[in-house]
Design an enzyme around this catalytic site. Structure first.
Site, mmCIF file in Angstrom:
data_model
loop_
_atom_site.group_PDB
_atom_site.id
_atom_site.type_symbol
_atom_site.label_atom_id
_atom_site.label_comp_id
_atom_site.label_asym_id
_atom_site.label_seq_id
_atom_site.Cartn_x
_atom_site.Cartn_y
_atom_site.Cartn_z
ATOM 1 N N GLU A 441 -37.856 -1.189 -61.127
ATOM 2 C CA GLU A 441 -38.062 -0.488 -62.658
ATOM 3 C C GLU A 441 -38.212 1.057 -61.726
ATOM 4 O OE1 GLU A 441 -34.823 -0.351 -63.530
ATOM 5 O OE2 GLU A 441 -34.763 -2.644 -62.966
HETATM 6 C C1 LIG Z 1 -41.135 -9.738 -57.599
HETATM 7 C C2 LIG Z 1 -39.716 -8.070 -57.713
HETATM 8 C C3 LIG Z 1 -38.616 -8.058 -58.102
HETATM 9 C C4 LIG Z 1 -37.507 -6.811 -58.334
HETATM 10 N N1 LIG Z 1 -36.271 -6.989 -58.294
HETATM 11 C C5 LIG Z 1 -35.196 -6.379 -57.959
HETATM 12 C C6 LIG Z 1 -34.140 -6.215 -58.361
HETATM 13 O O1 LIG Z 1 -33.408 -6.891 -58.780
HETATM 14 N N2 LIG Z 1 -33.482 -5.827 -57.626
HETATM 15 C C7 LIG Z 1 -33.707 -4.448 -56.733
HETATM 16 O O2 LIG Z 1 -32.824 -3.790 -56.788
HETATM 17 N N3 LIG Z 1 -34.794 -4.068 -56.531
HETATM 18 C C8 LIG Z 1 -35.778 -5.333 -57.415
HETATM 19 N N4 LIG Z 1 -37.000 -4.864 -56.859
HETATM 20 C C9 LIG Z 1 -37.528 -3.620 -56.157
HETATM 21 C C10 LIG Z 1 -37.945 -2.976 -57.170
HETATM 22 O O3 LIG Z 1 -37.202 -2.453 -58.164
HETATM 23 C C11 LIG Z 1 -39.161 -1.506 -55.646
HETATM 24 O O4 LIG Z 1 -39.977 -3.153 -55.511
HETATM 25 C C12 LIG Z 1 -39.311 -0.848 -56.232
HETATM 26 O O5 LIG Z 1 -38.517 -0.217 -57.036
HETATM 27 C C13 LIG Z 1 -40.058 0.522 -55.284
HETATM 28 O O6 LIG Z 1 -39.428 -0.256 -54.603
HETATM 29 P P1 LIG Z 1 -40.221 0.192 -53.201
HETATM 30 O O7 LIG Z 1 -41.029 -1.097 -52.473
HETATM 31 O O8 LIG Z 1 -39.929 0.088 -51.541
HETATM 32 O O9 LIG Z 1 -42.077 0.955 -53.130
HETATM 33 P P2 LIG Z 1 -41.777 2.748 -52.235
HETATM 34 O O10 LIG Z 1 -40.387 3.402 -52.410
HETATM 35 O O11 LIG Z 1 -41.449 2.348 -50.811
HETATM 36 O O12 LIG Z 1 -43.349 2.936 -52.418
HETATM 37 C C14 LIG Z 1 -44.162 3.152 -51.873
HETATM 38 C C15 LIG Z 1 -45.539 3.585 -52.767
HETATM 39 O O13 LIG Z 1 -45.092 4.530 -52.539
HETATM 40 C C16 LIG Z 1 -43.968 5.683 -54.101
HETATM 41 N N5 LIG Z 1 -43.901 6.834 -54.004
HETATM 42 C C17 LIG Z 1 -42.375 6.252 -53.546
HETATM 43 N N6 LIG Z 1 -41.530 7.268 -52.894
HETATM 44 C C18 LIG Z 1 -42.690 8.574 -53.708
HETATM 45 C C19 LIG Z 1 -42.321 9.762 -54.490
HETATM 46 N N7 LIG Z 1 -41.143 10.433 -53.371
HETATM 47 N N8 LIG Z 1 -42.840 10.084 -55.162
HETATM 48 C C20 LIG Z 1 -44.433 10.039 -55.339
HETATM 49 N N9 LIG Z 1 -44.501 8.358 -54.821
HETATM 50 C C21 LIG Z 1 -43.707 7.840 -54.023
HETATM 51 C C22 LIG Z 1 -44.174 4.507 -54.746
HETATM 52 O O14 LIG Z 1 -45.085 4.934 -56.634
HETATM 53 C C23 LIG Z 1 -44.596 3.415 -54.779
HETATM 54 O O15 LIG Z 1 -46.800 3.767 -55.081
HETATM 55 C C24 LIG Z 1 -38.046 -5.949 -56.685
HETATM 56 C C25 LIG Z 1 -39.344 -5.767 -56.416
HETATM 57 C C26 LIG Z 1 -40.226 -6.990 -56.298
HETATM 58 C C27 LIG Z 1 -41.596 -6.977 -55.825
#
Ligand SMILES: Cc1cc2nc3c(=O)[nH]c(=O)nc-3n(C[C@H](O)[C@H](O)[C@H](O)COP(=O)(O)OP(=O)(O)OC[C@H]3O[C@@H](n4cnc5c(N)ncnc54)[C@H](O)[C@@H]3O)c2cc1C
Length: 594
Positions: A441
């Protein structure tokens, strides 16, 4: 074996005594939420959570979800039966719209029930939780036709809803999204792309799954401004409401995860699946935010709810486990050693949990009540203020409550000593399950950026100034109350620190955006502490007024509030100091120097 008993007394305190829902009978749905009705809901909910959902929590963790060769997914044993009961008992209908078959009760009542579900079985709770969010987004942005077709069955939980944002190369940065939508000329679109980590993307609990999918309409603008929202049902729905053919979307795999094993986290492949636009073209994020805001409150609640079950078990353990003697003399001479609850350091851990939990419960319920006011108040000024609070404080609920909730769950494990590290006691599952709440989220870091980058300055800072004004009003009205001095002083101090941090950000965040980014985490925590201090001062006032009632609940409330002010609020100046250092130290190294 761990246990879970819903903290009904504390929930009643927040709903009846702090928020006084009974005094808002003029709002739609509130007249039906008398204290007696709410108490009945809490009692029945507590039984369902304890007897049906909690026993499946460890089963779900151990067994997980399984995907078959035909891409169908089996949830853990017992989940389908429990889900059937959930729907038959009408739980998902609590706050759904009456025209969709719902009971139309206040959202804040639904939040209390959702807390019980999230405490007793977080992985299970995500299925109805996300469905409720998808339903709300459809209600907010869908055409009358879409609402009529999908609304009632999503409201009842007979059909589930999902949210599909994330793709392999885009999580936080949704502007990179590749999933595309091609108009078919008959009002429908063909959706093609891959979504990952979709919670409940496939399961065996419901007859149909209604996916809300973000995609870019072919030829639409680049970036976040070109994203539209579509409803993509697993099975088409015929005019008479019966299910038709299977749509071209399926689960391509299940994720193996650290926790929430009972929730199916799916790769979802859309291979020219048919979908229908929700809201306007290219404005999908606006509608999706309805779902995401609701989901963010729900995730904040998850952090707190998991901390609650950890606390209950830590407390039992601390009363039962005997080790060492009290520093001030033997307390239990009949035993070979004293129960560990006599030790100040064990009490520190328990009180950190308790003071966080009770403050957090008040905060998140108060926020849910703001959501009710935003949509239901007949007074435009009240609506506006509630909308401002929802915008400003939703990231705080999400990030602060999950961060502190996770810390709190870990303290629960620590109280258990080595037993906490073993599976039998259930604490290690709580810690693993809870961990995701800081990530999905929108990660907590991104919530903090949203707070300082978007929410704080919106409308000239109107929301934060309203928040200060409401706190000031409370202080002015109550600072002379005998016995409340400590709580008022704590609130005054942290409020001044938050204002100081806000001014610093307004002056330094615009001149160098890295200052805002570098300070955002600590600023969010400062605001979280202020929100909890406000809740604690208000709760202490009620407890003082009722302290002579003879109910030990109120004395415990005051003592717990005192712990919050004396032992947790002192974190605020440290956060403020970090806010004010800005970006210099953080940005000094280039990437190669790390
Ligand atoms: C168990 C699970 C269930 C999920 N369920 C859903 C779902 O139902 N639907 C759905 O759509 N998604 C879902 N997700 C995805 C989830 O919402 C994302 O994992 C989350 O939004 C973060 O994206 P990412 O993992 O790609 O991290 P990234 O975006 O790659 O981020 C990696 C790190 O970089 C930081 N970061 C990234 N961009 C910036 C920035 N601009 N400034 C500062 N820091 C930054 C982040 O805070 C994080 O620490 C789920 C994930 C998991 C693990």
């Amino acid at each position: 074996m761990p246990r879970y008993d819903a903290p009904v007394r504390d929930m009643q305190f927040v709903l009846h005594e702090l928020l006084q829902l009974q005094n808002h009978a003029n709002l739609p749905g509130f007249a039906d939420a008398s204290p007696e009705t709410i108490d009945q809901i809490l009692d029945e909910g507590a039984k369902f959570a304890k007897n049906v959902l909690f026993p499946l929590n460890a089963v779900g963790d151990k067994q997980g979800c399984r995907r078959a060769a035909d891409a169908s997914v089996k949830t853990p044993d017992g989940f389908p039966e429990a889900y059937k009961q959930l729907v038959e008992n009408g739980w998902p209908l609590l706050s759904a719209h009456p025209e969709m078959g719902g009971q139309g009760l206040p959202h804040v009542v639904n939040i209390a029930w959702t807390e019980m579900v999230s405490s007793s079985n977080m992985a299970f709770g995500m299925y109805p939780g996300l469905t409720h969010g998808a339903y709300q987004a459809l209600m907010a942005g869908g055409s009358d036709e879409l609402k009529a077709k999908y609304g009632p069955k999503m409201a009842s939980g007979e059909w589930a809803g999902t949210m599909n944002l994330t793709e392999p190369h885009c999580g936080t940065d949704l502007g990179l999204m590749k999933t595309k939508a091609v108009p078919q000329g008959d009002g429908s679109y063909k959706i093609t792309g891959q979504k990952i980590w979709i919670s409940g993307g496939e399961q065996d609990l419901t007859g149909n799954i209604i996916h809300l999918v973000l995609a870019r309409i072919e030829g639409g603008p680049e970036g976040i401004k070109g994203i539209s929202l579509f409803v993509v049902p697993k099975y088409f729905v015929n005019e008479d409401g019966s299910l038709g053919a299977r749509n071209a979307c399926q689960c391509g795999g299940l994720e193996e995860k650290m926790g929430i094993h009972g929730n199916a986290t799916c790769v979802m492949n859309y291979d020219g699946a048919t979908g229908w636009l929700v809201g306007e073209e290219h404005k999908g994020m606006r509608t999706m935010f309805v779902m995401m805001n609701e989901a963010r409150l729900g995730v904040g609640l998850q952090g707190m709810a998991q901390a609650e079950v950890a606390y209950q078990n830590a407390l039992d353990f601390a009363r039962d486990r005997v080790q060492g003697r009290s520093l001030t003399g033997v307390q239990a001479p009949e035993k070979p050693a004293d129960p560990i609850i006599v030790h100040p350091d064990v009490r520190r851990m328990l009180l950190e949990q308790k003071a966080f939990l009770e403050g957090a419960r008040a905060f998140v319920y108060w926020m849910a009540f703001q959501g009710d006011l935003q949509h239901k108040s007949p007074d435009a000024a009240v609506q506006q203020k509630a909308e401002d609070y929802m915008a400003l404080l939703t990231p705080v609920v999400k990030a602060y409550l999950t961060h502190k909730g996770y810390e709190s769950a870990n303290l629960g494990l620590q109280v258990h000593g080595g037993s906490g590290f073993t599976r039998e006691w259930g604490l290690e599952q709580i810690v693993r399950d809870c961990r995701i709440s800081l990530i999905y989220e929108g990660t907590n870091g991104v919530q903090a950026l949203d707070l300082v980058g978007r929410k704080l300055g919106a409308n000239g800072g109107r929301a934060v100034f309203s928040f200060f004004a409401e706190i000031d009003e409370f202080i002015t009205e109550n600072e002379k109350m005998e016995g409340l001095e400590l709580y008022i002083e704590g609130l005054k101090t942290v409020r001044a620190q938050l204002q100081d941090g806000t001014m610093w950000l307004m002056q330094n965040g615009m001149s160098d955006f890295n200052n805002a980014g570098a300070s955002s985490h600590d600023y969010l925590h400062l605001m979280g502490l202020t929100a909890l201090a406000f809740m604690w001062a208000r709760m202490a006032k009620i407890a003082l007024e009722k302290r002579d009632s003879g109910d030990p609940f109120y004395a415990a409330k005051l003592a717990t509030g005192r712990y919050f002010v004396e032992r947790m609020l002192p974190d605020a100046p440290a956060h403020l100091a970090k806010v004010k250092t800005g970006a210099a130290a953080m940005m000094a190294l280039d990437a190669a120097q790390f």
